[in-house]
Design an enzyme around this catalytic site. Structure first.
Site, PDB file in Angstrom:
ATOM      1  CE1 TYR A   9       4.004  -0.168  14.675  1.00  0.00           C
ATOM      2  CE2 TYR A   9       4.131   0.276  17.021  1.00  0.00           C
ATOM      3  CZ  TYR A   9       3.461  -0.262  15.938  1.00  0.00           C
ATOM      4  OH  TYR A   9       2.248  -0.876  16.119  1.00  0.00           O
TER       5      TYR A   9
ATOM      6  CB  VAL B 253      -0.987   0.023   1.189  1.00  0.00           C
ATOM      7  CG1 VAL B 253      -1.944  -1.155   1.116  1.00  0.00           C
ATOM      8  CG2 VAL B 253      -0.260   0.055   2.529  1.00  0.00           C
TER       9      VAL B 253
ATOM     10  CB  ALA C  40      -4.399  -0.160  12.971  1.00  0.00           C
TER      11      ALA C  40
ATOM     12  N   GLY D  15      -6.636   8.668   0.147  1.00  0.00           N
ATOM     13  CA  GLY D  15      -7.043   9.060  -1.200  1.00  0.00           C
ATOM     14  C   GLY D  15      -8.063   8.093  -1.777  1.00  0.00           C
TER      15      GLY D  15
ATOM     16  CE1 TYR E 276      -7.039  12.776   1.744  1.00  0.00           C
ATOM     17  CE2 TYR E 276      -5.119  13.369   3.063  1.00  0.00           C
ATOM     18  CZ  TYR E 276      -5.689  13.065   1.844  1.00  0.00           C
ATOM     19  OH  TYR E 276      -4.910  13.045   0.704  1.00  0.00           O
TER      20      TYR E 276
END
Length: 326
Positions: free
Chosen positions: A146, A58, A115, A103, A160
């Site tokens: 991380y 991804v 998550a 997106g 967003y």
């Protein structure tokens, strides 16, 4: 039939989420680049007409034809052994991967749940940790790859939501355990179980006084499901507030497995959190959720799972240094 995309589908948590949404009557699209995931976790779903799998990273552009109602973004290394070995990939999946999926959610007018993790709190100065706490995180320490990837994930998700009106959710996941965990992934439960089953002494880092709070997989999945189905956009802790020290937990494992191993101590890794306990007031109020499975019950279940593994799988080990020099 509503459609849901689950990234990290072949991982521990992702595969259990695939099971849950299949059971709820959804058409599930699983996506994973298999860098830490394992197809064996989802192979039982391949014959189903309501499941499809895409082998894809991804962090590169994500395209899916047709409609999509929901996205669960669970693609990320989650254990120190993994994200210290692949730090760049960890940062990319939390940043570029999240951007790509946001997106996609915009294009499909889908609800997206990302998550996040209790690691956004770092080595906390507030105890227990509630969602209003901003954390105590080193961006340049070995765990920063991380921690900061997840903190960026939260920030861009909220951007967003605020700027584009996208329907978003953020779950902060605390230590979770259950079947399909890798014995060699460095996390506490499988590490202790693996050592006990191999007849090795249990390795505790530091003096064992640091605390963790462990959530059984069924409780975690239920909390995530309820959050997705809610209309709540602020972060929500999903974890079990039943706190224990690592030394006490190691003693529980020795008692459960009926072995006579000792506990051996190693230096505490850099930036390792000394306390970890979720404040789940928000989850109780907003979702009507709290964990149901007691630790003793959950550990019996996961011990049964690990005992069923082949001798070859039991012998797989990773060096648990966590220093960033694996």
């Amino acid at each position: 039939m509503k459609k849901i995309l689950i990234t990290g589908a072949a991982g521990f948590l992702g595969s259990h989420l695939c099971d849950r949404f299949i059971a709820e009557g959804y058409y599930v699209i699983g996506m994973d680049n298999l860098i830490t995931g394992d197809l064996r976790n989802i192979e039982h779903l391949f014959p189903l007409a309501s499941f499809e799998f895409h082998h894809h990273d991804v962090s590169t552009f994500v395209h899916l034809p047709g409609t999509l109602d929901y996205i669960l973004h669970f693609a990320s290394p989650a254990s120190p052994i993994d994200y210290l070995k692949i730090p760049i990939e960890t940062l990319k999946v939390g940043s570029l991967g999240t951007l790509n999926l946001l997106g996609l959610a915009m294009d499909k007018k889908a609800t997206i749940l990302v998550a996040s993790t209790s690691e956004v709190y770092g080595d906390p100065l507030v105890h227990p940790q509630n969602e209003e706490y901003y954390g105590n995180v080193s961006p340049v320490g070995p765990r920063g790859v991380y921690d900061e990837a997840k903190r960026f994930m939260e920030a861009i998700t909220m951007a967003y939501h605020r700027h584009h009106g996208l329907d978003t959710r953020i779950v902060r996941i605390f230590n979770t355990y259950g079947s399909r965990m890798r014995l060699n992934d460095g996390r506490v439960v499988p590490a202790f179980m693996g050592q006990a089953l191999r007849g090795e002494d249990l390795t505790v880092f530091g003096d064992g006084s640091q605390t963790r709070s462990f959530t059984y997989i069924d409780d975690q999945v239920e909390g995530i499901y309820r959050l997705l189905m809610s209309d709540y956009v602020e972060p929500v802790n999903i974890g079990n507030p039943d706190e224990t020290t690592i030394k006490e937990f190691a003693e529980e494992i020795i008692k459960l497995t009926g072995t006579d191993q000792k506990i051996i101590y190693r230096p505490l890794p850099k930036d390792d959190p000394l306390q970890r306990q979720p404040d789940i007031t928000r989850a109780k109020k907003v979702l009507g959720w709290e964990p149901k499975v007691k630790r003793a019950e959950g550990l019996k279940k996961v011990y049964g799972y690990f005992k069923s593994l082949s001798p070859e799988e039991l012998q797989k080990k990773e060096h648990r240094d966590f220093s960033g020099k694996l």
